[in-house]
Design a protein around this motif. Structure first.
Motif, PDB file in Angstrom:
ATOM      1  N   MET A   1      54.538  94.070  27.205  1.00 31.28           N
ATOM      2  CA  MET A   1      54.561  92.809  27.932  1.00 31.28           C
ATOM      3  C   MET A   1      53.905  91.708  27.093  1.00 31.28           C
ATOM      4  N   LEU A   2      54.559  90.575  27.038  1.00 31.95           N
ATOM      5  CA  LEU A   2      54.013  89.439  26.305  1.00 31.95           C
ATOM      6  C   LEU A   2      52.832  88.855  27.058  1.00 31.95           C
ATOM      7  N   THR A   3      51.875  88.290  26.308  1.00 28.58           N
ATOM      8  CA  THR A   3      50.819  87.546  26.971  1.00 28.58           C
ATOM      9  C   THR A   3      51.425  86.260  27.532  1.00 28.58           C
ATOM     10  N   ALA A   4      50.656  85.583  28.394  1.00 30.27           N
ATOM     11  CA  ALA A   4      51.148  84.337  28.976  1.00 30.27           C
ATOM     12  C   ALA A   4      51.486  83.321  27.890  1.00 30.27           C
ATOM     13  N   LYS A   5      50.647  83.234  26.867  1.00 31.34           N
ATOM     14  CA  LYS A   5      50.891  82.288  25.781  1.00 31.34           C
ATOM     15  C   LYS A   5      52.131  82.679  24.990  1.00 31.34           C
ATOM     16  N   GLN A   6      52.250  83.949  24.645  1.00 37.38           N
ATOM     17  CA  GLN A   6      53.432  84.407  23.913  1.00 37.38           C
ATOM     18  C   GLN A   6      54.706  84.152  24.706  1.00 37.38           C
ATOM     19  N   ASN A   7      54.635  84.401  26.005  1.00 34.63           N
ATOM     20  CA  ASN A   7      55.810  84.213  26.851  1.00 34.63           C
ATOM     21  C   ASN A   7      56.212  82.746  26.930  1.00 34.63           C
ATOM     22  N   MET A   8      55.199  81.861  27.000  1.00 36.24           N
ATOM     23  CA  MET A   8      55.495  80.433  27.040  1.00 36.24           C
ATOM     24  C   MET A   8      56.106  79.968  25.725  1.00 36.24           C
ATOM     25  N   ILE A   9      55.617  80.476  24.615  1.00 40.54           N
ATOM     26  CA  ILE A   9      56.184  80.115  23.313  1.00 40.54           C
ATOM     27  C   ILE A   9      57.636  80.551  23.232  1.00 40.54           C
ATOM     28  N   GLU A  10      57.928  81.758  23.699  1.00 37.33           N
ATOM     29  CA  GLU A  10      59.316  82.232  23.701  1.00 37.33           C
ATOM     30  C   GLU A  10      60.193  81.342  24.572  1.00 37.33           C
ATOM     31  N   CYS A  11      59.658  80.920  25.706  1.00 35.38           N
ATOM     32  CA  CYS A  11      60.398  80.029  26.594  1.00 35.38           C
ATOM     33  C   CYS A  11      60.685  78.699  25.914  1.00 35.38           C
ATOM     34  N   ILE A  12      59.661  78.095  25.303  1.00 37.98           N
ATOM     35  CA  ILE A  12      59.813  76.789  24.658  1.00 37.98           C
ATOM     36  C   ILE A  12      60.797  76.866  23.498  1.00 37.98           C
ATOM     37  N   LYS A  13      60.732  77.947  22.753  1.00 30.91           N
ATOM     38  CA  LYS A  13      61.612  78.099  21.587  1.00 30.91           C
ATOM     39  C   LYS A  13      63.005  78.587  21.953  1.00 30.91           C
ATOM     40  N   GLY A  14      63.207  78.945  23.227  1.00 33.90           N
ATOM     41  CA  GLY A  14      64.504  79.483  23.617  1.00 33.90           C
ATOM     42  C   GLY A  14      64.732  80.871  23.065  1.00 33.90           C
ATOM     43  N   GLY A  15      63.627  81.603  22.876  1.00 37.30           N
ATOM     44  CA  GLY A  15      63.706  82.953  22.324  1.00 37.30           C
ATOM     45  C   GLY A  15      63.935  83.989  23.395  1.00 37.30           C
ATOM     46  N   ASN A  16      62.997  84.918  23.503  1.00 43.78           N
ATOM     47  CA  ASN A  16      63.172  86.029  24.440  1.00 43.78           C
ATOM     48  C   ASN A  16      61.950  86.191  25.343  1.00 43.78           C
ATOM     49  N   PRO A  17      61.748  85.267  26.279  1.00 42.25           N
ATOM     50  CA  PRO A  17      60.670  85.466  27.245  1.00 42.25           C
ATOM     51  C   PRO A  17      60.967  86.701  28.090  1.00 42.25           C
ATOM     52  N   ASP A  18      59.933  87.440  28.457  1.00 38.78           N
ATOM     53  CA  ASP A  18      60.190  88.655  29.236  1.00 38.78           C
ATOM     54  C   ASP A  18      60.035  88.428  30.738  1.00 38.78           C
ATOM     55  N   ARG A  19      59.758  87.152  31.132  1.00 37.76           N
ATOM     56  CA  ARG A  19      59.640  86.812  32.545  1.00 37.76           C
ATOM     57  C   ARG A  19      59.569  85.292  32.651  1.00 37.76           C
ATOM     58  N   TYR A  20      59.602  84.788  33.881  1.00 38.71           N
ATOM     59  CA  TYR A  20      59.403  83.364  34.091  1.00 38.71           C
ATOM     60  C   TYR A  20      57.966  83.000  33.752  1.00 38.71           C
ATOM     61  N   VAL A  21      57.771  81.913  33.029  1.00 37.46           N
ATOM     62  CA  VAL A  21      56.424  81.380  32.840  1.00 37.46           C
ATOM     63  C   VAL A  21      55.932  80.930  34.209  1.00 37.46           C
ATOM     64  N   ASN A  22      54.695  81.261  34.525  1.00 37.36           N
ATOM     65  CA  ASN A  22      54.164  80.988  35.854  1.00 37.36           C
ATOM     66  C   ASN A  22      53.256  79.762  35.833  1.00 37.36           C
ATOM     67  N   GLN A  23      53.863  78.600  36.044  1.00 35.23           N
ATOM     68  CA  GLN A  23      53.138  77.342  36.149  1.00 35.23           C
ATOM     69  C   GLN A  23      52.199  77.146  34.947  1.00 35.23           C
ATOM     70  N   TYR A  24      50.901  76.977  35.214  1.00 36.89           N
ATOM     71  CA  TYR A  24      49.938  76.666  34.156  1.00 36.89           C
ATOM     72  C   TYR A  24      49.234  77.910  33.608  1.00 36.89           C
TER      73      TYR A  24
END
Length: 344
Positions: free
Chosen positions: A1-24
């Motif tokens: 599982m990605l950390t919250a920061k890693q997941n947000m970076i994947e989201c911003i870059k259009g990569g491979n987030p493993d879940r929805y980023v949860n707000q802040y």
């Protein structure tokens, strides 16, 4: 599982987030010495003058403070002589104050969350805080030279603030406020906006990015769809506070590879006296299913973690966690993110 920061970076870059980023969840909002020299108001405080001479009030049951503009409290009495009224506060702070703030930055686990310095208000807001909103918008039309000079003065002050922040605190994210519109329209046309604000913001955000800040998140809980190309040129990575009046689905298709969008859960829809967990969950599911998880972060539109009515923000967070568990099997997101707090 990605950390919250890693997941947000994947989201911003259009990569491979493993879940929805949860707000802040991946953003730790952090302060700097000027926030102590001119502190934000707390709910219930009224008629408090800040370091710029602007009187603010924060009535109970509202999302934040706003300036008081009775004639006796407007700072700029004559725009042609604004220099007589606008005096930039000092940014010369003892090293001990910087060190006290730095302790908050050092306490953040940088593998799990961004160290996000909080800066508000922005250039446009500062002009109408000093002048009053109708006056300021009139001055942009009738006193162009004076407004250019005023914005240059404010920009130079922000750059000095940025220098102190970057050299002492070393954030990896900037969270910057400046509301540029109302619910359905911007306050200025794109051409006027670019004439006055594009280059100053390129300078400010460019400074941060050239001094260690990886991402710029800009808050404007408003309509600003026509300004997105300008945001991209300024160097904004995440437009936070975007309302659905922006037609975010269209923005994602057109600009998703260049900027991300954070919001679409509007306070008016969920942050109400009759809020319930069921209403919050229904809105979370609708928003997430509509906009997806790449270049989009479901989030309450206001410019910080929280809500007017206690419990609403946590209810939205719980609903996103629940959805992530259902869709992606994420059982324990708390282990991958920092405890939510504002460190100051």
């Amino acid at each position: 599982m990605l950390t919250a920061k890693q997941n947000m970076i994947e989201c911003i870059k259009g990569g491979n987030p493993d879940r929805y980023v949860n707000q802040y969840e991946a953003i730790q909002l952090l302060f700097h010495p000027f926030m102590f020299a001119s502190p934000l108001l707390q709910e219930g405080q009224e008629n408090i003058k800040n370091a710029w001479g602007v009187t603010n009030t924060f009535p109970k049951g509202t999302p934040g403070s706003f300036p008081v503009h009775t004639p006796d409290k407007i700072v700029v009495k004559d725009i042609e002589h604004w220099q007589d009224y606008v005096h930039a506060p000092s940014l010369d702070f003892p090293q001990e104050m910087w060190d006290q703030c730095k302790a908050g930055y050092d306490a953040v686990d940088s593998d799990k969350a961004f160290k996000a310095v909080f800066v508000a208000p922005g250039l446009f807001e500062q002009t109408h805080h000093l002048c009053e909103i109708v006056n300021a918008l009139t001055y942009y039309i009738e006193y162009e030279d004076e407004m250019h000079d005023l914005i240059k003065y404010l920009t130079e002050w922000e750059l000095k603030l940025a220098e102190g922040i970057c050299s002492n605190l070393h954030p990896d994210m900037l969270f910057h406020h400046d509301d540029w519109g109302g619910h359905d329209s911007t306050f200025m046309s794109p051409n006027m906006f670019n004439e006055f604000l594009l280059e100053p913001y390129k300078e400010i955000y460019g400074y941060y990015k050239s001094h260690g800040v990886e991402y710029v998140v800009h808050h404007s809980d408003s309509y600003a769809a026509t300004l997105v190309p300008s945001m991209i040129e300024m160097g904004i990575d995440v437009y936070q506070g975007c309302m659905e009046t922006n037609h975010v689905d269209e923005l994602l298709k057109k600009y998703g590879d260049k900027i991300s969008f954070m919001g679409c859960i509007e306070n008016a829809d969920v942050d109400t006296p009759d809020w319930t967990d069921d209403k919050c969950e229904a809105e979370v599911r609708r928003v997430c299913e509509t906009y997806g998880m790449k270049h989009f972060i479901p989030c309450i539109a206001q410019g910080g973690p929280g809500s007017v009515y206690p419990g609403v923000y946590q209810s939205l967070t719980n609903a996103i966690d629940k959805l992530n568990k259902e869709k992606f099997g994420i059982e324990d997101p708390d282990s991958a993110r920092m405890p939510l707090q504002i460190l100051f």
